[in-house]
Design a protein around this motif. Structure first.
Motif, PDB file in Angstrom:
ATOM      1  N   PRO A  36      43.399  41.000  55.243  1.00 19.51           N
ATOM      2  CA  PRO A  36      43.090  39.615  55.596  1.00 19.51           C
ATOM      3  C   PRO A  36      44.297  38.909  56.177  1.00 19.51           C
ATOM      4  O   PRO A  36      45.438  39.209  55.830  1.00 19.51           O
ATOM      5  N   GLY A  37      44.040  37.972  57.070  1.00 19.61           N
ATOM      6  CA  GLY A  37      45.116  37.185  57.650  1.00 19.61           C
ATOM      7  C   GLY A  37      45.642  36.177  56.657  1.00 19.61           C
ATOM      8  O   GLY A  37      45.120  36.034  55.542  1.00 19.61           O
ATOM      9  N   PRO A  38      46.660  35.448  57.027  1.00 20.26           N
ATOM     10  CA  PRO A  38      47.202  34.445  56.121  1.00 20.26           C
ATOM     11  C   PRO A  38      46.174  33.370  55.816  1.00 20.26           C
ATOM     12  O   PRO A  38      45.392  32.977  56.676  1.00 20.26           O
ATOM     13  N   GLY A  39      46.133  32.922  54.570  1.00 20.11           N
ATOM     14  CA  GLY A  39      45.184  31.898  54.166  1.00 20.11           C
ATOM     15  C   GLY A  39      45.624  30.522  54.620  1.00 20.11           C
ATOM     16  O   GLY A  39      46.707  30.352  55.181  1.00 20.11           O
ATOM     17  N   PRO A  40      44.770  29.523  54.376  1.00 19.32           N
ATOM     18  CA  PRO A  40      45.124  28.157  54.748  1.00 19.32           C
ATOM     19  C   PRO A  40      46.376  27.688  54.020  1.00 19.32           C
ATOM     20  O   PRO A  40      46.660  28.128  52.900  1.00 19.32           O
ATOM     21  N   GLU A  41      47.105  26.786  54.646  1.00 21.88           N
ATOM     22  CA  GLU A  41      48.301  26.237  54.028  1.00 21.88           C
ATOM     23  C   GLU A  41      47.917  25.271  52.903  1.00 21.88           C
ATOM     24  O   GLU A  41      46.927  24.550  53.001  1.00 21.88           O
ATOM     25  N   PRO A  42      48.695  25.252  51.806  1.00 17.92           N
ATOM     26  CA  PRO A  42      48.450  24.246  50.770  1.00 17.92           C
ATOM     27  C   PRO A  42      48.600  22.844  51.346  1.00 17.92           C
ATOM     28  O   PRO A  42      49.391  22.601  52.250  1.00 17.92           O
ATOM     29  N   LEU A  43      47.827  21.927  50.813  1.00 19.12           N
ATOM     30  CA  LEU A  43      47.832  20.550  51.279  1.00 19.12           C
ATOM     31  C   LEU A  43      48.458  19.643  50.218  1.00 19.12           C
ATOM     32  O   LEU A  43      48.282  19.869  49.021  1.00 19.12           O
ATOM     33  N   THR A  44      49.156  18.637  50.663  1.00 19.13           N
ATOM     34  CA  THR A  44      49.692  17.611  49.777  1.00 19.13           C
ATOM     35  C   THR A  44      48.816  16.371  49.901  1.00 19.13           C
ATOM     36  O   THR A  44      48.708  15.780  50.984  1.00 19.13           O
ATOM     37  N   VAL A  45      48.163  15.995  48.816  1.00 19.86           N
ATOM     38  CA  VAL A  45      47.289  14.831  48.830  1.00 19.86           C
ATOM     39  C   VAL A  45      48.154  13.578  48.749  1.00 19.86           C
ATOM     40  O   VAL A  45      48.874  13.378  47.771  1.00 19.86           O
ATOM     41  N   PRO A  46      48.109  12.708  49.754  1.00 15.11           N
ATOM     42  CA  PRO A  46      48.959  11.515  49.734  1.00 15.11           C
ATOM     43  C   PRO A  46      48.348  10.406  48.885  1.00 15.11           C
ATOM     44  O   PRO A  46      47.164  10.442  48.539  1.00 15.11           O
ATOM     45  N   SER A  47      49.143   9.441  48.564  1.00 15.52           N
ATOM     46  CA  SER A  47      48.647   8.183  48.007  1.00 15.52           C
ATOM     47  C   SER A  47      48.680   7.148  49.122  1.00 15.52           C
ATOM     48  O   SER A  47      49.634   7.090  49.893  1.00 15.52           O
ATOM     49  N   MET A  48      47.625   6.351  49.237  1.00  8.80           N
ATOM     50  CA  MET A  48      47.597   5.341  50.285  1.00  8.80           C
ATOM     51  C   MET A  48      46.732   4.162  49.870  1.00  8.80           C
ATOM     52  O   MET A  48      45.804   4.291  49.062  1.00  8.80           O
ATOM     53  N   TRP A  99      42.729  19.926  42.089  1.00  8.31           N
ATOM     54  CA  TRP A  99      44.071  20.394  42.455  1.00  8.31           C
ATOM     55  C   TRP A  99      43.986  21.698  43.248  1.00  8.31           C
ATOM     56  O   TRP A  99      44.714  21.894  44.232  1.00  8.31           O
ATOM     57  N   GLU A 100      43.065  22.583  42.816  1.00 11.01           N
ATOM     58  CA  GLU A 100      42.924  23.879  43.490  1.00 11.01           C
ATOM     59  C   GLU A 100      42.433  23.707  44.921  1.00 11.01           C
ATOM     60  O   GLU A 100      42.843  24.441  45.823  1.00 11.01           O
ATOM     61  N   ARG A 101      41.574  22.738  45.142  1.00 17.38           N
ATOM     62  CA  ARG A 101      41.055  22.530  46.492  1.00 17.38           C
ATOM     63  C   ARG A 101      42.182  22.170  47.456  1.00 17.38           C
ATOM     64  O   ARG A 101      42.206  22.636  48.597  1.00 17.38           O
ATOM     65  N   ALA A 102      43.108  21.345  47.011  1.00 15.46           N
ATOM     66  CA  ALA A 102      44.258  21.026  47.856  1.00 15.46           C
ATOM     67  C   ALA A 102      45.178  22.233  47.984  1.00 15.46           C
ATOM     68  O   ALA A 102      45.679  22.536  49.078  1.00 15.46           O
ATOM     69  N   ALA A 103      45.410  22.939  46.888  1.00 19.54           N
ATOM     70  CA  ALA A 103      46.333  24.072  46.901  1.00 19.54           C
ATOM     71  C   ALA A 103      45.851  25.191  47.815  1.00 19.54           C
ATOM     72  O   ALA A 103      46.662  25.930  48.390  1.00 19.54           O
ATOM     73  N   THR A 104      44.538  25.334  47.959  1.00 21.09           N
ATOM     74  CA  THR A 104      43.983  26.394  48.805  1.00 21.09           C
ATOM     75  C   THR A 104      43.654  25.922  50.213  1.00 21.09           C
ATOM     76  O   THR A 104      43.104  26.684  51.007  1.00 21.09           O
ATOM     77  N   GLY A 105      43.975  24.672  50.536  1.00 22.40           N
ATOM     78  CA  GLY A 105      43.723  24.161  51.880  1.00 22.40           C
ATOM     79  C   GLY A 105      42.293  23.772  52.149  1.00 22.40           C
ATOM     80  O   GLY A 105      41.923  23.531  53.299  1.00 22.40           O
ATOM     81  N   ALA A 106      41.460  23.672  51.091  1.00 22.95           N
ATOM     82  CA  ALA A 106      40.045  23.368  51.295  1.00 22.95           C
ATOM     83  C   ALA A 106      39.823  21.914  51.667  1.00 22.95           C
ATOM     84  O   ALA A 106      38.822  21.578  52.314  1.00 22.95           O
ATOM     85  N   GLY A 107      40.714  21.026  51.243  1.00 26.44           N
ATOM     86  CA  GLY A 107      40.530  19.628  51.573  1.00 26.44           C
ATOM     87  C   GLY A 107      41.398  18.714  50.734  1.00 26.44           C
ATOM     88  O   GLY A 107      42.246  19.169  49.953  1.00 26.44           O
ATOM     89  N   TYR A 108      41.168  17.427  50.927  1.00 32.98           N
ATOM     90  CA  TYR A 108      41.951  16.389  50.262  1.00 32.98           C
ATOM     91  C   TYR A 108      41.054  15.625  49.286  1.00 32.98           C
ATOM     92  O   TYR A 108      40.260  14.774  49.714  1.00 32.98           O
ATOM     93  N   PRO A 109      41.143  15.890  47.993  1.00 29.78           N
ATOM     94  CA  PRO A 109      40.368  15.117  47.021  1.00 29.78           C
ATOM     95  C   PRO A 109      41.173  13.927  46.503  1.00 29.78           C
ATOM     96  O   PRO A 109      42.317  14.068  46.066  1.00 29.78           O
TER      97      PRO A 109
END
Length: 231
Positions: A36-48, A99-109
């Motif tokens: 498999p190719g490289p997975g999605p990059e982890p995402l940092t959920v911002p505060s806004m 937390w896992e959704r952001a860590a796996t690049g699935a989205g921003y919760p």
């Protein structure tokens, strides 16, 4: 409420088991599956800030009272994996899934938090599963006491503008049940356009339900008076 994307593990309202890699073994004598190719990059959920009254921030373990409140709602557990009946262990697992959704690049919760007392009142998410095809989806829910106070409009406007301007997402989508005229009105006020009815689109509780699809393109024009095209 706009139907959120299901949490990882199962679709809301179903008893299906997630497929594991053990389900897809290669046939003896055949060429091995490509690595498999490289997975999605982890995402940092911002505060806004979502206007003067609300803040969007990452989920915290201190949000368990919000999950308890949401578990008592007759609708929220049907379209999410908010545990019902509530248990502290299940609520903690729900937060870890966010937390896992952001860590796996699935989205921003995001948790939606009231500014004056820091009380969490709901959730909104930007889900990127289809971003390689140029689109992302949004979903949100609010507890009963937070409805009718402009919370959904402020949160949706904030995440929509951020996704279009700062992230440069070409197309955003919302899925709303046809009876939910309040959510439809909020979406249209922000600039989303209803594009059609998807019959039997989503499992909600024990039945398949229709969903109206609303979309907003990066090229459609301003959101809240500001140009949406990313620079």
């Amino acid at each position: 409420m706009a139907a959120p994307e299901p949490d990882p593990g199962r679709a809301p309202g179903t008893g299906s088991t997630p497929r594991t890699t053990a389900d897809t073994g290669s046939t003896p004598g055949s060429a091995p599956d490509p690595a498999p190719g490289p997975g999605p990059e982890p995402l940092t959920v911002p505060s806004m800030s979502a206007g003067p009254d609300f803040v969007l921030r990452p989920w915290e373990m201190s949000d368990l009272p919000l999950i308890r409140e949401a578990s008592l709602d007759p609708y929220i557990p049907l379209i999410t994996t908010i545990p019902a009946p509530y248990s502290e262990a299940a609520a903690e697992a729900f937060v870890r899934r966010q937390w896992e959704r952001a860590a796996t690049g699935a989205g921003y919760p995001f948790a939606i938090v009231r500014s004056r007392d820091r009380r969490p009142v709901g959730a909104i998410g930007l889900w990127l599963r289809e971003l390689p095809e140029g689109r992302a989806s949004l979903g949100y829910w609010l507890t009963d006491l937070a409805r009718g106070q402009g919370v959904a409009r402020a949160a949706l406007r904030t995440v929509t503008g951020w996704a279009l301007r700062d992230l440069g997402v070409p197309r955003l989508q919302l899925y709303i049940e046809p009876w939910n005229t309040a959510s439809a009105r909020i979406a249209e006020d922000i600039g989303f356009r209803r594009e059609g009815l998807l019959r039997g689109w989503q499992q909600v509780g024990d039945e398949r339900r229709d969903m109206a699809v609303y979309a907003l393109l990066n090229s459609d024009g301003p959101v809240d008076g500001r140009a949406v095209t990313a620079h």
